[in-house]
Design a protein around this motif. Structure first.
Motif, short mmCIF file in Angstrom:
data_model
loop_
_atom_site.label_atom_id
_atom_site.label_comp_id
_atom_site.label_asym_id
_atom_site.label_seq_id
_atom_site.Cartn_x
_atom_site.Cartn_y
_atom_site.Cartn_z
N HIS A 10 0.83 -1.21 0.00
CA HIS A 10 0.00 0.00 0.00
C HIS A 10 0.86 1.26 0.00
O HIS A 10 0.66 2.17 -0.81
N TYR A 11 1.84 1.31 0.89
CA TYR A 11 2.69 2.50 1.01
C TYR A 11 3.59 2.67 -0.21
O TYR A 11 3.95 3.80 -0.56
N ARG A 12 3.96 1.57 -0.86
CA ARG A 12 4.77 1.66 -2.08
C ARG A 12 4.01 2.43 -3.17
O ARG A 12 4.57 3.32 -3.82
N THR A 13 2.73 2.12 -3.34
CA THR A 13 1.92 2.83 -4.32
C THR A 13 1.74 4.29 -3.92
O THR A 13 1.85 5.20 -4.77
N GLU A 14 1.47 4.53 -2.64
CA GLU A 14 1.33 5.90 -2.16
C GLU A 14 2.62 6.70 -2.36
O GLU A 14 2.59 7.88 -2.69
N LEU A 52 3.73 14.19 3.12
CA LEU A 52 4.61 13.51 2.17
C LEU A 52 5.68 12.69 2.88
O LEU A 52 5.92 11.53 2.55
N ILE A 53 6.34 13.29 3.86
CA ILE A 53 7.41 12.57 4.55
C ILE A 53 6.83 11.44 5.40
O ILE A 53 7.47 10.40 5.59
N ALA A 54 5.59 11.61 5.88
CA ALA A 54 4.95 10.54 6.66
C ALA A 54 4.70 9.31 5.80
O ALA A 54 4.85 8.17 6.26
N THR A 55 4.32 9.51 4.53
CA THR A 55 4.10 8.39 3.62
C THR A 55 5.38 7.60 3.41
O THR A 55 5.39 6.36 3.49
N LEU A 56 6.49 8.31 3.17
CA LEU A 56 7.76 7.62 2.97
C LEU A 56 8.22 6.93 4.25
O LEU A 56 8.69 5.80 4.22
N ALA A 57 8.08 7.60 5.38
CA ALA A 57 8.49 7.01 6.66
C ALA A 57 7.69 5.75 6.95
O ALA A 57 8.24 4.75 7.45
N SER A 58 6.41 5.76 6.63
CA SER A 58 5.58 4.57 6.85
C SER A 58 6.01 3.42 5.95
O SER A 58 5.97 2.25 6.35
N ALA A 59 6.43 3.76 4.72
CA ALA A 59 6.93 2.73 3.81
C ALA A 59 8.23 2.13 4.34
O ALA A 59 8.41 0.90 4.33
N TYR A 60 9.13 2.98 4.80
CA TYR A 60 10.36 2.48 5.43
C TYR A 60 10.03 1.57 6.61
O TYR A 60 10.60 0.49 6.76
#
Length: 224
Positions: A10-14, A52-60
């Motif tokens: 999910h986070y990869r697509t986001e 934006l940074i929250a999306t990337l942090a969640s993916a990490y």
């Protein structure tokens, strides 16, 4: 609650869609640090607001939950890695209940006050995971790794936002990732790979971008 694996998908697509919207992921013609002319470019510095940074942090965090069950400190090479380490530490605590430290290096060692080469959590005797944005050759990560080991830290791995999946710049056929894993004696993972990005672009019907990406991959991409 969905599994870390499902969250990662999910986070990869986001991550892709938000990076495109923020102009962090661009298509065109770009000269890389390696000197190569690339049809795409990713700049995590453009992910410069909370959402934006929250999306990337969640993916990490989702990737870490899957691949790195044991670690003590997230380390972000200056400068872009600083925000990545800090926000991912928050995401790990919020989404998975894991509380880890975070640290980053100074560009130049401080010779006054508390002094030292790095800022943040103590790394001596700790299991340290390095976070960075884009992987091409791994120069910045190698520099950080040297400092971590000199400081007594144990590197458990490296996580990137995007792996360009390229061969090294010295003409060797081995992938830059394989070389880095060999050098650090630890695994290297990424939220998104060039192959996965091409697949997303194909599904989105972006034929011109896909064609240029495949041409670039044929020239510089890993063959296996």
């Amino acid at each position: 609650m969905s599994s870390p694996e499902a969250k990662l998908q999910h986070y990869r697509t986001e991550f892709i869609t938000s990076s495109l919207a923020a102009d962090a992921l661009k298509f065109g013609s770009f000269t890389l640090k390696s000197g190569r002319q690339s049809p795409y470019y990713f700049n995590s510095g453009m992910l410069n607001n909370g959402g934006l940074i929250a999306t990337l942090a969640s993916a990490y965090a989702a990737l870490i939950a899957v691949e790195f069950p044991t670690l003590d400190v997230l380390f972000g090479p200056a400068y872009k890695g600083i925000s990545l380490a800090a926000t991912t530490a928050v995401a790990l605590r919020t989404e998975y209940g894991r509380s880890v430290g975070f640290a980053y290096n100074r560009k130049e060692a401080k010779d006054h006050g508390e002094g030292g080469w790095h800022v943040g959590a103590d790394i001596k005797g700790k299991k340290v995971l390095i976070l960075d944005d884009v992987f091409t050759t791994g120069t910045a990560v190698r520099q950080a790794a040297q400092g971590i080991r000199e400081g007594g830290g144990d590197i458990v791995g490296v996580v990137f936002a995007l792996d360009r999946e390229e061969i090294g710049t010295d003409g060797e056929g081995e992938s830059a990732k394989a070389t880095l894993e060999k050098d650090l004696q630890s695994k290297v993972k990424s939220v998104l790979t060039m192959k996965e990005l091409i697949g997303w672009l194909e599904d989105a019907g972006r034929k011109d971008d896909v064609e240029q990406m495949k041409e670039y991959r044929e020239k510089y991409g890993i063959k296996a």
